[in-house]
Scaffold this motif. Structure first.
Motif, short mmCIF file in Angstrom:
data_model
loop_
_atom_site.label_atom_id
_atom_site.label_comp_id
_atom_site.label_asym_id
_atom_site.label_seq_id
_atom_site.Cartn_x
_atom_site.Cartn_y
_atom_site.Cartn_z
N GLN A 209 0.81 -1.22 0.00
CA GLN A 209 0.00 0.00 0.00
C GLN A 209 0.84 1.27 0.00
N ARG B 143 -0.08 -1.21 -5.73
CA ARG B 143 -0.61 -0.75 -4.45
C ARG B 143 -1.87 -1.51 -4.04
N THR B 144 -2.59 -2.10 -4.99
CA THR B 144 -3.81 -2.85 -4.67
C THR B 144 -3.68 -4.28 -5.19
N GLN C 142 -6.12 -6.06 -6.54
CA GLN C 142 -6.78 -6.21 -7.83
C GLN C 142 -5.91 -5.74 -8.98
N ASP C 143 -5.15 -4.68 -8.77
CA ASP C 143 -4.23 -4.23 -9.82
C ASP C 143 -3.20 -5.31 -10.14
N TYR D 238 -6.39 -4.06 3.55
CA TYR D 238 -6.70 -3.72 2.15
C TYR D 238 -8.21 -3.64 1.99
N GLU E 146 -10.76 -3.36 -0.29
CA GLU E 146 -11.08 -3.48 -1.71
C GLU E 146 -11.83 -4.78 -1.98
#
Length: 289
Positions: A13, A20-21, A23-24, A46, A48
């Motif tokens: 993060q 940073r994520t 899902q990315d 996280y 998300e």
């Protein structure tokens, strides 16, 4: 699981990784790659929603306490869970999956609909419908699952190996609600060497049949006094007493006594329990590493 590891990605993060994520990082995995990808998630919370839609992905954290994936949403559609696993050959290690929606409605922390998924040392936390073990063959080892009712549910085929199930219900909630739609389906949940605890005395049942051919077995497991003496419920569908398969084999603890169980549940012999208590139950000798 098939394929060699060729991709290693790090999620941080604070920007000290590749992404940073989470899902990315998943989105960055090449589509239809024949190689496995390991995504290392550094400690943090996280916030998300995640969809794992590519095969041969492993998500790994430092520890379930340190690495938490959380969301807050009622279960209204396939897009509602905090994490949705729809691809095959998925592995998760040392992660917490959480849905903080509360106790007013169903809220799914993880939905697993891909085949050959394995979870090691993970925690699943919500209230109603925590873990949707929906379709495919799945393995859970040393995991913690918490909820108030029906908190392990769906129509998957799963082996829970040395897991801890904790009921937060005070009014008779169910540990499981396996679906089982037809006699020909080879689905169901097997719990081997597990621990069942809860917040009160006789406040939780082992399961109730979401579908007519619901199948659940508890073997060699510790059951605390939180387990109701009757064990099981037919969900108001008396016809399902004839078709559901609910069994217990050599369990122990105050909640394990079978003398007050519902008459249509089964106290299994060694031969009857044998198909459910090894990795062969999910064909795991073919795909588990």
């Amino acid at each position: 699981m098939p394929g060699s590891v060729s991709n290693l990605l790090t999620v941080d993060q604070n920007g000290k990784g590749d992404h940073r994520t989470i899902q990315d990082a998943i989105n960055a995995v090449p589509a239809n790659s024949s190689a496995a990808t390991v995504i290392r998630i550094r400690p943090g919370v996280y916030r998300e929603k995640i969809v794992v839609n590519k095969p041969r992905i492993t998500l790994t954290g430092a520890s379930a306490r340190a690495t938490v994936i959380t969301w807050n949403e009622q279960w209204l559609s396939a897009d509602s869970p905090t994490v949705s696993v729809v691809a095959s050959d998925f592995v998760a290690k040392r992660l917490t999956f959480q849905n903080t929606f509360g106790d007013s409605k169903a809220a799914v922390a993880v939905s697993v609909a891909g085949d050959r998924a394995a979870f090691y040392g993970c925690s699943f936390v919500s209230f109603q419908d925590t873990l949707l073990d929906d379709a495919g063959r799945h393995y859970y080892r040393g995991c913690y699952v918490e909820g108030g009712t029906d908190f392990i549910f769906g129509n998957g085929q799963a082996l829970f190996d040395k897991c801890h199930l904790h009921s937060t219900s005070r009014v008779g909630g169910a540990f499981t609600a396996q679906q089982g739609l037809s006699e020909s389906q080879e689905t169901g949940y097997s719990f081997v060497g597990c621990k069942l605890t809860g917040v009160g005395v006789a406040t939780a049942i082992l399961g109730r049949p979401w579908g007519p051919y619901s199948r659940v077995v508890f073997a060699l497991s510790y059951m605390s006094s939180a387990v109701s003496p009757r064990g099981w419920d037919d969900w108001g569908e008396s016809d399902r007493q004839r078709t559901a398969f609910y069994g217990q084999y050599q369990c122990y603890g105050e909640g394990s006594r079978t003398d007050r169980r519902v008459a249509w549940s089964r106290n299994l012999s060694q031969a009857e329990a044998a198909p459910f208590i090894t990795k062969a139950w999910i064909g795991g000798q073919e795909w588990l590493q």
